[in-house]
Design an enzyme around this catalytic site. Sequence first.
Site, short mmCIF file in Angstrom:
data_model
loop_
_atom_site.label_atom_id
_atom_site.label_comp_id
_atom_site.label_asym_id
_atom_site.label_seq_id
_atom_site.Cartn_x
_atom_site.Cartn_y
_atom_site.Cartn_z
N LYS A 1 1.36 9.98 5.81
CA LYS A 1 1.42 8.58 6.23
C LYS A 1 2.72 7.92 5.76
O LYS A 1 2.82 6.71 5.65
CB LYS A 1 0.17 7.84 5.73
N LYS B 1 0.86 -1.18 0.00
CA LYS B 1 0.00 0.00 0.00
C LYS B 1 0.90 1.23 0.00
O LYS B 1 1.72 1.41 0.91
CB LYS B 1 -0.91 0.00 1.23
N ARG C 1 -10.74 9.95 1.80
CA ARG C 1 -10.61 10.61 3.11
C ARG C 1 -11.76 11.59 3.33
O ARG C 1 -12.18 11.80 4.47
CB ARG C 1 -9.23 11.27 3.24
N TYR D 1 -14.92 1.20 -7.24
CA TYR D 1 -16.19 1.90 -7.04
C TYR D 1 -17.08 1.78 -8.28
O TYR D 1 -18.23 2.19 -8.24
CB TYR D 1 -15.92 3.37 -6.68
N LYS E 1 -2.09 -1.43 -3.89
CA LYS E 1 -2.98 -0.27 -3.84
C LYS E 1 -2.16 1.00 -3.87
O LYS E 1 -1.20 1.10 -3.11
CB LYS E 1 -3.78 -0.34 -2.53
N GLU F 1 7.43 -6.63 1.10
CA GLU F 1 6.22 -6.53 1.93
C GLU F 1 5.26 -7.70 1.65
O GLU F 1 4.69 -8.27 2.58
CB GLU F 1 5.49 -5.20 1.65
N SER G 1 -10.13 5.69 -4.75
CA SER G 1 -11.07 6.80 -4.94
C SER G 1 -10.59 7.82 -5.96
O SER G 1 -11.36 8.30 -6.79
CB SER G 1 -11.34 7.46 -3.60
C1 PBG Z 1 -7.48 3.57 5.44
C2 PBG Z 1 -7.78 3.33 4.02
C3 PBG Z 1 -7.58 4.24 2.99
C4 PBG Z 1 -8.14 3.67 1.85
C5 PBG Z 1 -8.64 2.41 2.20
N1 PBG Z 1 -8.40 2.21 3.56
C6 PBG Z 1 -7.04 5.63 2.99
C7 PBG Z 1 -5.77 5.94 3.64
O1 PBG Z 1 -4.89 5.10 3.80
O2 PBG Z 1 -5.65 7.10 4.03
C8 PBG Z 1 -8.17 4.35 0.53
C9 PBG Z 1 -9.19 3.88 -0.44
C10 PBG Z 1 -9.47 4.80 -1.56
O3 PBG Z 1 -8.84 5.86 -1.76
O4 PBG Z 1 -10.40 4.47 -2.32
N2 PBG Z 1 -6.61 2.76 6.10
#
Ligand code: PBG
Length: 339
Positions: free
Chosen positions: A230, A204, A214, A326, A261, A246, A287
């Site tokens: 993050k 990720k 968010r 989505y 991701k 990982e 997203s």
């Molecule tokens: C949170 C999480 C995130 C997403 C899925 N789980 C956002 C982040 O890490 O801040 C993002 C999914 C998306 O953008 O569609 N742990």
Amino acid sequence: MPKPAPLVLTHRPRRLRRQPGRRALVAETVVRVEDLIAPLFVVDGKGRPEPIASMPGVSRFNIADLVKECRELHALGVPAVALFPKLDSRLKDATGTEALNKKTLILRAVRAVKAAVPELTVITDVALDPYTSHGHDGVLTAAGDDVANDRTVAILCQMAVLQAGAGVDFVAPSDMMDGRVGAIRKALDAAGHTDTGILAYSAKFNSAYYGPFRDAVGSAKAAGTRLLSKATYQMNPANRREAIREVQLDVAEGADIVMVKPAGAYLDIIREVRNNTRTPVAAYQVSGEYAQLHAAAKLGWLDLARCRDESLLAIKRAGADMILTYFAKDVAASLRGAK
Ligand code: PBG
């Protein structure tokens, strides 16, 4: 002008593209409804669906509407949903206490969905960001300048056990703490949940494409401040070898499915992971990937349905066995229409 002599060609690849039938016979990749996982947002109360401005067509549902949506997805053949809670900000604190409330929103949502549509595979996120006032995925160190790994993992284990108890099929740690997959596996087994799987967000990346999400879960609060980077836990987008490392760690720790991701900007990572593991691979079209296609389509600059289908085909071709998107419902409906 004299007619040019035909080329003497042994190979004419265009022969295979001559008609739709030929093209279909040699198609190497197909996106099936069975490959899709629909992410859904849930809120408390009895309000109408709350549209998310940066994600056209996506809303936060109350539990009753969530159940209805799940029935519709199931009827369309979508095999799985990934549920995310949006909490009232009054329930948030620095340590994400609400995450361990046995009656917290996500657990009630899971029970309702599982009771109504038991065959639908339900996945829940294991991370603290919907629950913390600072929006981080874990609890902070004493100095407040980082997320504390091991203390966070202890909380995630308890969250995972609660979610398994509510009946989820897979818990999906999305936090990127070190060692959390192994710790969660142990905690689940100790609690008797040997059949609950782990879909690990293994590679990720610390991506700007999570922006609209968010907004959807209300974790953007500290974005742009020193705190919501993050970068100390999510991966540097520059790194490919590290993604494999990982993934290998998560597989060794007991992940049933590994995930990459975001997806679209990380197709090389999906392929690399596919080539380096026999574990099923998921990819999350996040997203921001969804938002950018909608935005361009709204301006009349791209054809939404065609770009949507092409983006998913590319993710599948890169090596993903399943895709969180989505677009799941739209694609399912359009595949059904095509039959
Ligand atoms: C949170 C999480 C995130 C997403 C899925 N789980 C956002 C982040 O890490 O801040 C993002 C999914 C998306 O953008 O569609 N742990």
